[in-house]
Design a protein around this motif. Structure first.
Motif, PDB file in Angstrom:
ATOM      1  N   ILE A 123       3.865   6.604 -12.280  1.00  0.00           N
ATOM      2  CA  ILE A 123       4.685   7.816 -12.377  1.00  0.00           C
ATOM      3  C   ILE A 123       5.910   7.548 -13.246  1.00  0.00           C
ATOM      4  O   ILE A 123       6.327   8.396 -14.051  1.00  0.00           O
ATOM      5  CB  ILE A 123       5.101   8.298 -10.971  1.00  0.00           C
ATOM      6  CG1 ILE A 123       3.858   8.571 -10.123  1.00  0.00           C
ATOM      7  CG2 ILE A 123       5.959   9.551 -11.055  1.00  0.00           C
ATOM      8  CD1 ILE A 123       4.172   8.937  -8.682  1.00  0.00           C
ATOM      9  N   VAL A 124       6.505   6.368 -13.079  1.00  0.00           N
ATOM     10  CA  VAL A 124       7.671   6.008 -13.891  1.00  0.00           C
ATOM     11  C   VAL A 124       7.300   5.976 -15.372  1.00  0.00           C
ATOM     12  O   VAL A 124       8.035   6.479 -16.235  1.00  0.00           O
ATOM     13  CB  VAL A 124       8.228   4.644 -13.444  1.00  0.00           C
ATOM     14  CG1 VAL A 124       9.325   4.167 -14.405  1.00  0.00           C
ATOM     15  CG2 VAL A 124       8.785   4.737 -12.028  1.00  0.00           C
ATOM     16  N   SER A 150      13.694   6.152  -7.243  1.00  0.00           N
ATOM     17  CA  SER A 150      13.330   7.401  -6.587  1.00  0.00           C
ATOM     18  C   SER A 150      11.973   7.867  -7.105  1.00  0.00           C
ATOM     19  O   SER A 150      11.862   8.368  -8.220  1.00  0.00           O
ATOM     20  CB  SER A 150      14.394   8.478  -6.865  1.00  0.00           C
ATOM     21  OG  SER A 150      13.964   9.727  -6.384  1.00  0.00           O
ATOM     22  N   THR A 151      10.923   7.674  -6.276  1.00  0.00           N
ATOM     23  CA  THR A 151       9.592   8.136  -6.681  1.00  0.00           C
ATOM     24  C   THR A 151       9.536   9.656  -6.822  1.00  0.00           C
ATOM     25  O   THR A 151       9.001  10.165  -7.815  1.00  0.00           O
ATOM     26  CB  THR A 151       8.530   7.646  -5.683  1.00  0.00           C
ATOM     27  OG1 THR A 151       8.559   6.210  -5.653  1.00  0.00           O
ATOM     28  CG2 THR A 151       7.151   8.107  -6.085  1.00  0.00           C
ATOM     29  N   PRO A 152      10.074  10.436  -5.855  1.00  0.00           N
ATOM     30  CA  PRO A 152      10.122  11.888  -6.084  1.00  0.00           C
ATOM     31  C   PRO A 152      10.943  12.248  -7.321  1.00  0.00           C
ATOM     32  O   PRO A 152      10.616  13.202  -8.029  1.00  0.00           O
ATOM     33  CB  PRO A 152      10.779  12.424  -4.802  1.00  0.00           C
ATOM     34  CG  PRO A 152      10.535  11.377  -3.776  1.00  0.00           C
ATOM     35  CD  PRO A 152      10.587  10.081  -4.517  1.00  0.00           C
ATOM     36  N   ALA A 197       8.743  11.713 -10.285  1.00  0.00           N
ATOM     37  CA  ALA A 197       7.783  12.815 -10.392  1.00  0.00           C
ATOM     38  C   ALA A 197       8.461  14.064 -10.962  1.00  0.00           C
ATOM     39  O   ALA A 197       7.865  14.799 -11.768  1.00  0.00           O
ATOM     40  CB  ALA A 197       7.190  13.117  -9.021  1.00  0.00           C
ATOM     41  N   SER A 217       2.294   1.676  -6.077  1.00  0.00           N
ATOM     42  CA  SER A 217       2.113   3.063  -5.662  1.00  0.00           C
ATOM     43  C   SER A 217       2.743   4.063  -6.630  1.00  0.00           C
ATOM     44  O   SER A 217       2.350   5.228  -6.639  1.00  0.00           O
ATOM     45  CB  SER A 217       2.704   3.272  -4.256  1.00  0.00           C
ATOM     46  OG  SER A 217       4.099   3.019  -4.263  1.00  0.00           O
ATOM     47  N   SER A 218       3.697   3.612  -7.452  1.00  0.00           N
ATOM     48  CA  SER A 218       4.393   4.627  -8.252  1.00  0.00           C
ATOM     49  C   SER A 218       4.830   4.187  -9.642  1.00  0.00           C
ATOM     50  O   SER A 218       5.485   4.964 -10.337  1.00  0.00           O
ATOM     51  CB  SER A 218       5.637   5.120  -7.482  1.00  0.00           C
ATOM     52  OG  SER A 218       6.500   4.032  -7.176  1.00  0.00           O
ATOM     53  N   GLN A 236      14.660  10.521  -0.441  1.00  0.00           N
ATOM     54  CA  GLN A 236      14.662   9.062  -0.431  1.00  0.00           C
ATOM     55  C   GLN A 236      15.755   8.491   0.473  1.00  0.00           C
ATOM     56  O   GLN A 236      15.464   7.683   1.341  1.00  0.00           O
ATOM     57  CB  GLN A 236      14.846   8.532  -1.858  1.00  0.00           C
ATOM     58  CG  GLN A 236      13.643   8.745  -2.745  1.00  0.00           C
ATOM     59  CD  GLN A 236      12.507   7.762  -2.466  1.00  0.00           C
ATOM     60  OE1 GLN A 236      11.364   8.053  -2.697  1.00  0.00           O
ATOM     61  NE2 GLN A 236      12.817   6.587  -1.954  1.00  0.00           N
TER      62      GLN A 236
END
Length: 394
Positions: A35-36, A81-83, A86, A31-32, A233
């Motif tokens: 983004i990373v 931390s996905t947010p 981002a 899912s992320s 998170q």
């Protein structure tokens, strides 16, 4: 004593717990991870340094998942931390990689201080369980809905997975999610939707980048990274543990441990660690194990799979890219149905908090974002405000 502990772990290990750990890592990475990689590219990282970022993150999450889950005998799942990632995508342009590393260290130091001081635990303890459950339900609602939106675009694949879920719940409840995973891989393979020809296997490696401390970058990147991670998170992550009945897990040592992990791994690209939210819900739910006391195995299993992703960091991106998105969405949604149901029941159980819980759920599920802070925080803030006003009126 050690042999007894090993026998206990062996006796508690089930296929459902292992598959829950695998599903958590599958969902978390798929899912992320893009983004990373975007965040690493924004900082000017080379391809080898991007591999190092994924490797460091996998190592940090693996060790903390295994360590905390084993020590507290609870499914304590950590994540990046996905947010925060981002945020880095938009804030690292024009920032030297060494200065970005310095900002990661600054954020990790603030996290360590917050955990050692116990301040975060005091704040989290003031959140009523029905509101925490409502926030969790709001976070997970989109994953439940994704089952049926994916069914529209990939009816054969998702329909077969949904049927496997229903049959598993009816006759093999402990092996429901393993059955869903097997069905997903099988149907995806038969449909030719797994791009196996693109896969190559190789070990990853960590690359040290010496930090540089630019006050503007520390305040402009490090401080927002810390704030976003705490609010978007850690608060939902703690709420998931509390709502799932794992109140015996002390928050402060885990927060301090994630901060320490970031301090150690930041020079290699480990920009931050925290309580997991979505992936934790998969490991804390009944599908992981009918007995809540044995779900810690799911947390350990997630840690082992995280370590493997870190070890094969050079290949992990291609692996997740090779899987159809409909399969990933289906696995996530079906693995979380039980948690969503339990959260909704807990959120509406008490009449005096029902309205505040509903407001929490609606704001969280809306996906609104203000000042770079996600809807989970605002949902909880709105619910607490409503709860406070209602209590003042009596």
């Amino acid at each position: 004593m050690e042999q007894v502990a090993q026998r206990t772990l062996s006796g508690d290990t089930t296929l459902s717990a292992i598959s829950a750990g695998f599903a958590a890592v599958l969902v978390g990475f798929a899912s992320s991870v893009a983004i990373v990689l975007q965040a690493a590219a924004a900082a000017g990282a080379s391809e080898a340094q991007m591999v190092s970022w994924v490797g460091a993150l996998g190592l940090g999450m693996g060790l903390t998942c295994i360590g905390f889950s084993w020590y507290y005998r609870a499914p304590v799942v950590t994540a990046w931390s996905t947010p925060g990632a981002a945020l880095l995508v938009t804030s690292l342009h024009g920032v030297a990689l060494s200065e970005a590393i310095g900002a990661f260290l600054f954020s990790g130091l603030l996290t360590l201080i917050l955990g050692v001081s116990g301040a975060f635990e005091r704040v989290a303890a003031r959140v009523p369980i029905p509101l925490a459950s409502a926030m969790l339900a709001g976070i997970l609602l989109q994953f439940g809905l994704s089952i049926f939106t994916s069914l529209q675009t990939s009816p054969t694949l998702v329909g077969a997975m949904f049927l496997a879920y229903l049959l598993g719940r009816r006759w093999l409840p402990r092996y429901c999610i393993p059955l869903v995973l097997m069905t997903g891989f099988t149907i995806s393979g038969l449909l030719g939707e797994i791009r196996a020809d693109q896969l190559t296997w190789s070990f990853g490696g960590l690359q040290w980048v010496a930090p540089a401390f630019n006050p503007a970058v520390l305040l402009g990147v490090g401080l927002p990274l810390f704030i976003v991670t705490m609010t978007s998170q850690n608060l939902p992550g703690v709420a998931i543990l509390r709502a799932s009945g794992y109140s015996q897990v002390p928050v402060s040592p885990v927060v301090a441990g994630t901060g320490l992990s970031a301090l150690v791994l930041a020079p290699f690209g480990g920009f931050g660690f925290n309580f997991a939210a979505i992936s934790a819900a998969i490991c804390t739910g009944p599908e992981a194990h009918p007995d809540p006391a044995k779900r810690y195995v799911a947390g350990i299993a997630a840690g082992v799979f995280y370590l493997l992703t870190g070890l094969f960091a050079a290949s992990v991106v291609m692996v997740f890219a090779a899987l159809p998105q409909a399969m990933i969405a289906g696995v996530a949604g079906l693995a979380l149905i039980g948690v969503i149901a339990t959260s909704l029941a807990s959120a509406s159980a008490q009449a005096d908090t029902r309205e505040a819980a509903l407001i929490t759920l609606l704001i969280t599920a809306s996906g609104v974002s203000f000042f770079g802070i996600g809807s989970a925080f605002w949902g909880l803030a709105g619910g607490l405000a409503c709860h406070w006003l209602m209590r003042r009126g009596h």
